[in-house]
Design a protein around this motif. Structure first.
Motif, PDB file in Angstrom:
ATOM      1  N   GLU A  71      -4.395   9.978  -0.780  1.00 36.04           N
ATOM      2  CA  GLU A  71      -4.512   9.938  -2.230  1.00 36.04           C
ATOM      3  C   GLU A  71      -5.116  10.890  -2.952  1.00 36.04           C
ATOM      4  OE1 GLU A  71      -3.400   7.460  -4.298  1.00 36.04           O
ATOM      5  OE2 GLU A  71      -2.744   5.842  -2.758  1.00 36.04           O
ATOM      6  N   LYS A  72      -6.143  11.531  -2.162  1.00 36.78           N
ATOM      7  CA  LYS A  72      -6.992  12.505  -2.768  1.00 36.78           C
ATOM      8  C   LYS A  72      -6.328  13.736  -2.988  1.00 36.78           C
ATOM      9  CE  LYS A  72     -10.317  13.852  -0.219  1.00 36.78           C
ATOM     10  NZ  LYS A  72     -11.517  13.757   0.641  1.00 36.78           N
ATOM     11  N   MET A 121       0.786  -1.140   0.121  1.00 35.41           N
ATOM     12  CA  MET A 121       0.260   0.090  -0.048  1.00 35.41           C
ATOM     13  C   MET A 121       0.825   1.254  -0.040  1.00 35.41           C
ATOM     14  SD  MET A 121      -1.505   0.199   3.838  1.00 35.41           S
ATOM     15  CE  MET A 121      -0.338  -0.411   5.181  1.00 35.41           C
ATOM     16  N   ALA A 143      -3.018  -3.833  -2.068  1.00 40.22           N
ATOM     17  CA  ALA A 143      -2.624  -3.275  -0.690  1.00 40.22           C
ATOM     18  C   ALA A 143      -3.636  -3.491   0.300  1.00 40.22           C
ATOM     19  CB  ALA A 143      -2.434  -1.710  -0.929  1.00 40.22           C
ATOM     20  N   GLU A 144      -3.133  -3.445   1.304  1.00 41.29           N
ATOM     21  CA  GLU A 144      -4.222  -3.951   2.632  1.00 41.29           C
ATOM     22  C   GLU A 144      -4.709  -2.405   2.605  1.00 41.29           C
ATOM     23  OE1 GLU A 144      -4.594  -6.731   4.275  1.00 41.29           O
ATOM     24  OE2 GLU A 144      -3.337  -7.507   2.722  1.00 41.29           O
ATOM     25  N   GLU A 151      -2.278  18.355   6.320  1.00 42.26           N
ATOM     26  CA  GLU A 151      -2.612  18.433   4.886  1.00 42.26           C
ATOM     27  C   GLU A 151      -3.396  19.684   4.703  1.00 42.26           C
ATOM     28  OE1 GLU A 151      -1.970  14.784   1.968  1.00 42.26           O
ATOM     29  OE2 GLU A 151      -3.400  14.580   3.305  1.00 42.26           O
ATOM     30  N   PRO A 158      -4.147   2.411  -4.840  1.00 44.79           N
ATOM     31  CA  PRO A 158      -4.694   2.849  -3.544  1.00 44.79           C
ATOM     32  C   PRO A 158      -5.208   1.680  -2.783  1.00 44.79           C
ATOM     33  CG  PRO A 158      -5.612   4.408  -5.227  1.00 44.79           C
ATOM     34  CD  PRO A 158      -4.904   3.097  -5.918  1.00 44.79           C
ATOM     35  N   ALA A 159      -5.146   1.711  -1.476  1.00 49.19           N
ATOM     36  CA  ALA A 159      -5.706   0.427  -0.646  1.00 49.19           C
ATOM     37  C   ALA A 159      -7.199   0.623  -0.644  1.00 49.19           C
ATOM     38  CB  ALA A 159      -5.211   0.662   0.904  1.00 49.19           C
ATOM     39  N   GLU A 160      -7.552   1.605  -0.420  1.00 48.68           N
ATOM     40  CA  GLU A 160      -9.141   1.931  -0.427  1.00 48.68           C
ATOM     41  C   GLU A 160      -9.771   2.095  -2.034  1.00 48.68           C
ATOM     42  OE1 GLU A 160      -9.219   5.131   2.269  1.00 48.68           O
ATOM     43  OE2 GLU A 160     -10.097   3.716   3.706  1.00 48.68           O
ATOM     44  N   ILE A 161     -10.750   1.108  -2.443  1.00 51.58           N
ATOM     45  CA  ILE A 161     -11.105   1.482  -3.616  1.00 51.58           C
ATOM     46  C   ILE A 161     -11.602   2.877  -3.726  1.00 51.58           C
ATOM     47  CG2 ILE A 161     -12.967   0.786  -5.439  1.00 51.58           C
ATOM     48  CD1 ILE A 161     -11.047  -1.338  -5.197  1.00 51.58           C
ATOM     49  N   TRP A 190     -10.911   5.592  -2.528  1.00 54.81           N
ATOM     50  CA  TRP A 190      -9.729   6.657  -1.915  1.00 54.81           C
ATOM     51  C   TRP A 190     -10.230   8.095  -1.703  1.00 54.81           C
ATOM     52  CZ3 TRP A 190      -8.577  10.227  -5.680  1.00 54.81           C
ATOM     53  CH2 TRP A 190      -8.640   9.780  -6.825  1.00 54.81           C
ATOM     54  N   TRP A 191     -11.273   8.712  -2.621  1.00 56.27           N
ATOM     55  CA  TRP A 191     -11.489  10.128  -2.550  1.00 56.27           C
ATOM     56  C   TRP A 191     -12.212  10.332  -1.378  1.00 56.27           C
ATOM     57  CZ3 TRP A 191     -12.696   6.512  -6.574  1.00 56.27           C
ATOM     58  CH2 TRP A 191     -13.881   6.183  -6.359  1.00 56.27           C
ATOM     59  N   LYS A 192     -12.824   9.422  -0.479  1.00 53.00           N
ATOM     60  CA  LYS A 192     -13.472   9.610   0.554  1.00 53.00           C
ATOM     61  C   LYS A 192     -12.866   9.656   2.011  1.00 53.00           C
ATOM     62  CE  LYS A 192     -18.138   8.606  -1.097  1.00 53.00           C
ATOM     63  NZ  LYS A 192     -19.519   7.919  -0.834  1.00 53.00           N
ATOM     64  N   GLN A 193     -11.466   9.205   1.763  1.00 53.56           N
ATOM     65  CA  GLN A 193     -10.506   8.872   2.730  1.00 53.56           C
ATOM     66  C   GLN A 193     -10.200  10.544   3.591  1.00 53.56           C
ATOM     67  OE1 GLN A 193      -6.905   7.494   1.476  1.00 53.56           O
ATOM     68  NE2 GLN A 193      -5.883   8.193   3.323  1.00 53.56           N
ATOM     69  N   PRO A 194     -10.856  10.576   4.718  1.00 60.49           N
ATOM     70  CA  PRO A 194     -10.542  11.982   5.186  1.00 60.49           C
ATOM     71  C   PRO A 194      -9.166  12.477   5.014  1.00 60.49           C
ATOM     72  CG  PRO A 194     -10.749  10.260   7.021  1.00 60.49           C
ATOM     73  CD  PRO A 194     -10.917   9.674   5.768  1.00 60.49           C
ATOM     74  N   LEU A 195      -9.157  13.815   5.023  1.00 58.84           N
ATOM     75  CA  LEU A 195      -7.869  14.705   4.926  1.00 58.84           C
ATOM     76  C   LEU A 195      -7.291  14.609   6.385  1.00 58.84           C
ATOM     77  CD1 LEU A 195      -7.849  15.973   2.132  1.00 58.84           C
ATOM     78  CD2 LEU A 195      -7.880  17.976   3.391  1.00 58.84           C
ATOM     79  N   ASP A 196      -5.972  14.548   6.477  1.00 58.49           N
ATOM     80  CA  ASP A 196      -5.179  14.640   7.711  1.00 58.49           C
ATOM     81  C   ASP A 196      -5.151  16.152   7.955  1.00 58.49           C
ATOM     82  OD1 ASP A 196      -3.331  13.475   9.622  1.00 58.49           O
ATOM     83  OD2 ASP A 196      -2.146  14.855   9.258  1.00 58.49           O
ATOM     84  N   LYS A 197      -5.077  16.482   9.363  1.00 59.72           N
ATOM     85  CA  LYS A 197      -5.026  17.861   9.623  1.00 59.72           C
ATOM     86  C   LYS A 197      -3.911  18.467   9.109  1.00 59.72           C
ATOM     87  CE  LYS A 197      -4.866  20.276  14.127  1.00 59.72           C
ATOM     88  NZ  LYS A 197      -4.640  20.283  15.516  1.00 59.72           N
ATOM     89  N   LEU A 208       4.944  19.013   0.728  1.00 61.87           N
ATOM     90  CA  LEU A 208       4.517  18.506   2.156  1.00 61.87           C
ATOM     91  C   LEU A 208       4.324  17.360   2.194  1.00 61.87           C
ATOM     92  CD1 LEU A 208       3.535  19.712   5.019  1.00 61.87           C
ATOM     93  CD2 LEU A 208       1.510  18.990   4.137  1.00 61.87           C
TER      94      LEU A 208
END
Lengths: 190, 570
Positions: free
Chosen positions: B259-260, A1, B518-519, A21, A7-10, A12-19, B312
């Motif tokens: 990724e986004k 990964m 990937a996991e 970033e 991407p690990a999650e199909i 992936w565009w719903k993965q939340p943003l890290d603070k 970043l």
């Protein structure tokens, strides 16, 4: 990964943003907008802006205008190893013509400090670069185009025009002068 | 799919399609040979601009400067990038390369173009610089070589795109393409735009040089040429950012923070990076202020925003990966404990820092509409682009090479001690070189100029002594970085052609990565931030980014102040 795998999650565009970033993107976006608005701001409040005034011309037409000015306003000549070059002192506020050609800026000019001139620049042959040193003003000069720079010299002394667009084997020999006098005409240069 | 067509690299788990592998090798070898040629020219050019040495006569200087520019900026870069495109499609997607025979045709055209263009420059009647501004004429073969090369590269781009289609169709991967492949796709899309612009401007110019077209307008030429000239450097940016992500993944097993964000940043490149052709036209006659402001700022600095995001997220992803391995002490233990002796990493990191701090900041500053007045065509400009293209792209590609030697070429890296030092010589030498150029440019020293002393000119001008000092520093630092380049070529050529085959030991501790599905991301309690500080997953990187921004703001302000001191004009 990792970045070299899908991407690990199909979704992936719903993965939340890290603070980290989100914070950085906000800061960087604000900075980008500041830089953007700085340019129009300088057009309103700054004093160093290039006009977009320019005309189509031809080498013949531009040389004719330059020669007419040389005829009318030459005040002296500077003698060089390669012959005399006229120094032209046009009246303040007037249209001044400067021609770049292989490998010379023609003619030499004399301005009065604090006065404004409409400086027309064009090339009679290939592309040239107008680089005024040491004040450090640089513009691109093209054949067929007449650029109008409305300048107000605010320092006196001798300024050198160096060609800074490569124009063949004599490129490094292509120099010109703008002598800036303080008030009444005084002798500057050679 | 026949298994014989593929081999799996036992170290990295990468799967190579043999026809694709041969193409990658061929492109990489040609690229390195070109780098050698361009490097020899670089040495001679540097030794001429170092005032105390002033080695070459004027005609030879202008000729070699032309050869240096075209070979490095176009031929080296794009040849290597085609290899990267094939790697990112065929290898990363575990897919056969589409139509290898046509790919070889593309390769042959590129090679032919390189030879024809270089022959024209060597002939001495094509010393017109890479930009070949009309109406200064060049030997027609100068343009023809570029056109043939461009057609070959275009074929490479379409092979890449076709391979993506094949991979999707044959279901060689699940879900979306990897981020690195997405970056390569960005580079490819920009390349297609670039090459099309090149054709639009160079084909008529070639016909003009043959006497078949009467006149090429100088202003039109510049507008369209820079859609080639600047955009080709944007291919490099997209490609080397993809390489940064790849190296972070290869060395650390790092995965993108999100990724986004990274993909949207690449998309911003596609949408806005091309506008930057305007950077070269900011002091041209006849273009309106509105046109200049919109284009030079990539709309509203949206491509700069994208680069600041990558700046970043790449080190941020490394930080997160390092913290996950237990390097959690303080803000920077993850960085201190990074493998600084591994040239794959050290080169990539110097590339990233140099590109951002030197190339990025200087590029935005000189690309500001009004500030360009005090910088246009001074030696500041090559100072800037040596930081972007040489420290940014070339060094990133060099770093990747140390990974490709064992995996693609199946050879051990020769002279590992030299390889370890190489990125430092090259990257740090080039950093000082670029800074000295920017300093000299600020003092008004011109680019593409044989003699800053103006000996034998009818009129004269004296630059301040500090300008000579800076040009001397540039010369010395240039020699150091060229030494770094020679070290790279030595290691690469000896490894590839005379190296010992790789057995099972890995070179430089490349993390074993397998390209299995990937996991899913496991978010620990408290989110990614758990291993970080202040609720940030990558607090050290964030602090570095803020430091970067401070320098950026300060330097930007200083340049406005400097501009305000020159003659008022409107």
């Amino acid at each position: 990964m990792s970045a070299i795998q899908p991407p690990a999650e199909i979704v992936w565009w719903k993965q939340p943003l890290d603070k980290v970033e989100g914070t950085w993107i906000s800061i960087a976006l604000v900075w980008s907008l500041i830089m953007f608005f700085m340019m129009p701001f300088w057009h309103i409040y700054g004093k160093q802006n290039l006009s977009s005034e320019a005309y189509k011309t031809t080498p013949q037409a531009f040389l004719a205008k330059t020669e007419a000015m040389v005829q009318q306003y030459t005040v002296r000549t500077v003698n060089t190893e390669k012959g005399p070059i006229p120094v032209v002192k046009p009246p303040p506020g007037s249209d001044v013509y400067l021609a770049g050609r292989l490998w010379q800026w023609y003619p030499l000019l004399e301005f009065e400090k604090g006065q404004t001139y409409r400086l027309h620049i064009s090339s009679l042959d290939w592309q040239h670069g107008f680089s005024l040193q040491p004040v450090n003003i640089n513009t691109q000069i093209l054949p067929g185009y007449e650029m109008v720079l409305t300048v107000t010299p605010d320092t006196d002394g001798e300024q050198t025009i160096i060609c800074n667009e490569f124009c063949g084997i004599g490129h490094h020999l292509m120099l010109g002068k703008i002598y800036v006098t303080d008030g009444a005409s005084m002798e500057v240069g050679q | 799919m026949s298994n014989e067509l593929f081999r799996t690299c036992p170290e990295s788990g990468l799967q190579f399609h043999r026809p694709a592998e041969r193409l990658m090798k061929a492109h990489a070898v040609v690229a390195v040979v070109i780098l050698l040629l361009g490097g020899i020219a670089a040495l001679l050019v540097t030794l001429t601009r170092w005032p105390a040495v002033h080695l070459l006569p004027a005609d030879r200087f202008y000729q070699l400067l032309t050869g240096h520019g075209v070979n490095m900026l176009i031929f080296w870069m794009i040849s290597f990038e085609i290899a990267i495109l094939y790697f990112c499609s065929s290898t990363l997607l575990r897919c056969r390369l589409a139509t290898p025979k046509i790919a070889w045709l593309g390769f042959a055209l590129m090679l032919l173009g390189i030879i024809i263009n270089n022959a024209a420059v060597a002939n001495g009647d094509a010393s017109v610089m890479m930009t070949s501004y009309v109406p200064m004429p060049a030997n027609p073969n100068f343009y023809l070589g570029l056109i043939l090369f461009a057609v070959g590269a275009l074929i490479g781009c379409f092979i890449f795109l076709a391979t993506l289609v094949v991979a999707k169709d044959e279901k060689t991967y699940e879900g979306s393409i990897p981020l690195v492949t997405f970056g390569a796709l960005t580079a490819c899309i920009i390349a297609v735009f670039t090459i099309a612009s090149g054709a639009i401007v160079l084909v008529p110019t070639w016909l003009w040089s043959l006497g078949l077209v009467n006149n090429i307008d100088a202003a039109m030429y510049r507008v369209v040429w820079w859609a080639l000239g600047h955009s080709s450097q944007q291919i490099n940016v997209a490609a080397h950012v993809a390489v940064w992500y790849a190296i972070a993944a290869i060395v650390f097993g790092a995965r993108p923070l999100s990724e986004k964000v990274s993909r949207v940043a690449f998309f911003l490149y596609i949408a806005f990076l091309q506008l930057a052709s305007a950077h070269h036209l900011l002091v041209d006659p006849g273009l309106s202020a509105e046109w200049k402001i919109f284009n030079t700022s990539y709309a509203m600095y949206l491509a700069v925003l994208a680069s600041m995001v990558h700046g970043l997220t790449v080190p941020g992803s490394i930080e997160v990966a390092q913290r996950a391995k237990g390097y959690t002490k303080g803000l920077f233990q993850w960085l201190r404990k990074a493998p600084w002796g591994n040239p794959i990493f050290s080169g990539m990191f110097i590339s990233l820092v140099g590109f951002g701090f030197l190339g990025g900041i200087s590029g935005v500053v000189m690309g500001t509409e009004q500030i360009n007045i005090i910088i246009h065509n001074t030696i500041y400009v090559p100072g800037h682009f040596h930081a972007t293209v040489v420290i940014g792209s070339t060094l990133a590609f060099m770093s990747l090479t140390y990974f490709l030697i064992p995996t693609l070429f199946r050879k051990q890296v020769a002279f590992p001690a030299i390889a370890r030092l190489q990125p430092y010589f090259f990257g740090l030498g080039m950093s000082v070189f670029a800074l000295a150029m920017m300093g000299a440019g600020t003092l008004g020293v011109e680019r593409r100029h044989w003699d800053m002393a103006f000996t034998n000119a009818a009129l004269g001008f004296d630059y301040p002594a500090s300008a000579y000092t800076l040009m001397g520093i540039m010369g010395m630092a240039g020699v150091v970085s060229i030494l770094g380049g020679a070290m790279y070529i030595l290691v690469t050529v000896v490894s590839v052609f005379f190296g010992k085959p790789v057995e099972s030991e890995s070179s430089f501790g490349i993390a074993t990565t397998t390209l299995k599905r990937a996991e899913p991301v496991v978010v620990p309690d408290g989110g990614h931030a758990a291993a970080g500080k202040w609720g940030f997953a990558a607090p050290g990187t964030f602090l570095l980014a803020i430091f970067f921004l401070l320098i950026f703001v300060l330097y930007y302000a200083v340049n406005w102040k400097y501009l305000a001191s020159v003659w008022p004009m409107s």
